[in-house]
Write an enzyme that holds these catalytic residues in place. Sequence first.
Site, PDB file in Angstrom:
ATOM      1  N   ASN A  40       0.818  -1.222   0.000  1.00 15.35           N
ATOM      2  CA  ASN A  40       0.000   0.000   0.000  1.00 15.35           C
ATOM      3  C   ASN A  40       0.852   1.273   0.000  1.00 15.35           C
ATOM      4  OD1 ASN A  40      -1.479  -2.009   2.288  1.00 15.35           O
ATOM      5  ND2 ASN A  40      -2.712  -1.393   0.535  1.00 15.35           N
ATOM      6  N   ASN A  67      -2.251  -8.534  -2.217  1.00 12.88           N
ATOM      7  CA  ASN A  67      -3.223  -8.416  -3.308  1.00 12.88           C
ATOM      8  C   ASN A  67      -3.049  -7.136  -4.113  1.00 12.88           C
ATOM      9  OD1 ASN A  67      -4.152  -7.569  -0.633  1.00 12.88           O
ATOM     10  ND2 ASN A  67      -5.940  -6.789  -1.697  1.00 12.88           N
ATOM     11  N   HIS A  68      -2.375  -6.113  -3.537  1.00 10.54           N
ATOM     12  CA  HIS A  68      -2.145  -4.868  -4.295  1.00 10.54           C
ATOM     13  C   HIS A  68      -0.792  -4.843  -5.010  1.00 10.54           C
ATOM     14  CE1 HIS A  68      -5.809  -2.962  -3.152  1.00 10.54           C
ATOM     15  NE2 HIS A  68      -5.551  -3.045  -1.862  1.00 10.54           N
ATOM     16  N   HIS A 177      -2.272  -7.640   5.867  1.00  9.38           N
ATOM     17  CA  HIS A 177      -3.436  -7.361   5.025  1.00  9.38           C
ATOM     18  C   HIS A 177      -4.602  -6.668   5.729  1.00  9.38           C
ATOM     19  CE1 HIS A 177      -6.459  -7.580   1.868  1.00  9.38           C
ATOM     20  NE2 HIS A 177      -7.266  -8.246   2.662  1.00  9.38           N
ATOM     21  N   HIS A 179      -4.572  -4.586   8.215  1.00  9.59           N
ATOM     22  CA  HIS A 179      -4.176  -3.245   8.682  1.00  9.59           C
ATOM     23  C   HIS A 179      -4.556  -2.987  10.138  1.00  9.59           C
ATOM     24  CE1 HIS A 179      -3.965  -1.493   4.301  1.00  9.59           C
ATOM     25  NE2 HIS A 179      -3.402  -2.674   4.418  1.00  9.59           N
TER      26      HIS A 179
END
Length: 264
Positions: A40, A67-68, A177, A179
């Site tokens: 992120n 996933n990002h 993931h 956060h």
Amino acid sequence: MRILFIGDIFGNTGRRVLAECLRTIIEGKKIDVCIGNGENAAGGRGLTSNLFKKLRKYGLDIITGGNHSFSIPDSDIEFMENERVLRPLNFPPGNIGRGATVITIPDGRSIGVINLQGRTFMHEALDCPFRTGKAAIEEMRKSTPIIVVDFHAEATSEKLAFANYVDGTVSAVLGTHTHVQTSDEKVLKGGTAYISDAGMTGPEDSIIGMQRKQVIRRFLMQTPVRFEPAEGGPMLNGVIIEVEDTTGKALSIERIYERVTFHE
Ligand SMILES: [Fe+2]
Ligand SMILES: [Fe+2]
């Protein structure tokens, strides 16, 4: 070996926290290797070559993903070939980048890092992280007993199940993931350090990094809303793991949840 692992580095605030604090923590806590999840880092989604270089300069030795990892412009993917940047190993074969790496630190010791993504409540149809992870661990143990797994997943049960599945064969399984940092850090019976989620290094005054109003609107209206990174309440989340060099077993895991004040 003393390893610092930083939870999902979120946007400008997360990067600035590291720019201001990371060197002090590395020196103060006698850290040998610093790993951080950078999925992120670029405005909440993905990473870029430029930011990869900056994070390295702040003191990160290896940057993991999730996933990002692939939320980046096609023109800027060459840095994904660098041995110090990872994306989840269990994405379909043929994707750019790698999911596992072994590096040697200046004093000659080696550490391996594996990045996996869970499948429960996640959108991507990935290969089994348990089977993929176990095979990668077996291969990596031929070159080093010190192995850290970043298990990027939504469900705590999936992360805890994986950690118990590989307990004693890796130094740590660290969740990322969500956060949101969990307070369940422990060393499992076989000697693997574990936490369900290391948390987020970024703006605490937010909803998992994004501006609160926009996220609330999304839940209320059920229609698309453009999310923008929040800025307030800079914090650093992570864990420090102490590992026995010869066996790779974890001796301790210490959780870090630090609120930071920026110096203008
Ligand atoms: Fe994340
Ligand atoms: Fe994620």
